[in-house]
Design an enzyme around this catalytic site. Sequence first.
Site, PDB file in Angstrom:
ATOM      1  NE  ARG A  57      -4.294  -1.336   0.169  1.00 47.71           N
ATOM      2  CZ  ARG A  57      -4.478  -2.414  -0.598  1.00 47.71           C
ATOM      3  NH1 ARG A  57      -3.562  -2.785  -1.459  1.00 47.71           N
ATOM      4  NH2 ARG A  57      -5.605  -3.103  -0.522  1.00 47.71           N
TER       5      ARG A  57
ATOM      6  CG  HIS B 295      -3.577  -0.401  -6.339  1.00 45.12           C
ATOM      7  ND1 HIS B 295      -3.807   0.193  -5.123  1.00 45.12           N
ATOM      8  CD2 HIS B 295      -3.683  -1.737  -6.098  1.00 45.12           C
ATOM      9  CE1 HIS B 295      -4.045  -0.728  -4.197  1.00 45.12           C
ATOM     10  NE2 HIS B 295      -3.979  -1.931  -4.784  1.00 45.12           N
TER      11      HIS B 295
END
Length: 315
Positions: A230, A278
Amino acid sequence: MTPKTLAIRTGGAEGFAAWRDVFATRAPWLRCVHWDDPDFAPAAVDYALVWEPTAGVFPRMDKLRLIFSSGAGVDGILACPDVPRQVPIVRQAVAGATQRMGEFCAWAVLTVLKEGRRMAIAQAERRWAYFDPEFAATERTVGIMGLGAMGTRSAEMLQGLGFSVIGWSRGRKTVPGVESFAGAAELDAFLARSHILVCLLPATPETRHIVAARTLSLLPRGAGYVGLGRGMQQNQDDILAALESGQLSGAVLDVFEPEPLPPEHPFWTHPKVTVTAHLASIATREERADFMLATLAAFERGEQLPMLFDPARGY
Ligand code: NAP
Ligand code: GLV
């Protein structure tokens, strides 16, 4: 099965329509409603499938009994201020997702090893730029922070390519061929051995900016970095500084803070950084729906659930 209602908020209106079609063939008893539909009745909802739920809806779901994350992480759900604490949250890390993560991680580590960004720049400039990548995989150790479902599959695939692999987690792990480092006390020794560092940790208060100046300074000089966990785990300015100083030789980054990465951010044009949006790993909707339906059946039988979010651990 008794009819049940599943509220969905993942992938926007298009995502909702795709999920509804996937469940229509597999579980006609499951009525899918779109979280963002102004006419849907929260009081009728039994289960939720969400990525980033909006505030103000959960408190109106009086019958809600189970929440599914549409991915492995639950940070987008925990960011919702009124997520009900008593309702279990199930994460997804089905085999299709760990396989895709292993593939992506292998590609990213090879991109760092073979200087893929350098080749891409030369191609964009129509420049025939011959060079010899310095190392073979057999001469490099990849250190994976987070030896869970994603990290373990990645470790297996990297070993298949000839890399030595070491891993760091909270508890000691037994993954064949992988030397395990555990806890804060063993982090520095782990970093000192990692020619290419991969981050596959969950987002928790402990992992905020874990990849920062101190961590990066402990890597062997000229190390590579692959960020797949993340964005909140990375101090982006410290990564840029380490690239400028030569402490890092290259990076592949799939996660950022914030996302999307703003167009003016220096990562976009940095000659040593490969940026991806992502997209490292997500299983197909079909795979995830099958996992959810098996989990719902187990839940309704009162059995222990797999992949439960543990509030005490934070992931
Ligand atoms: P997981 O199976 O729960 O594994 C998490 C691992 O991290 C475990 O080995 C755990 O150690 C370790 N860990 C957690 N907190 C730690 C800490 N403070 N210090 C050291 N180790 C720590 O999770 P997963 O399914 O592999 O997924 C990991 C993360 O990958 C997700 O949370 C998500 O953020 C990210 N992800 C990204 C993408 C993408 O597309 N970029 C896709 C999927 C997942 P213990 O087991 O010893 O507790
Ligand atoms: C993706 O980032 C996931 O958490 O599954």
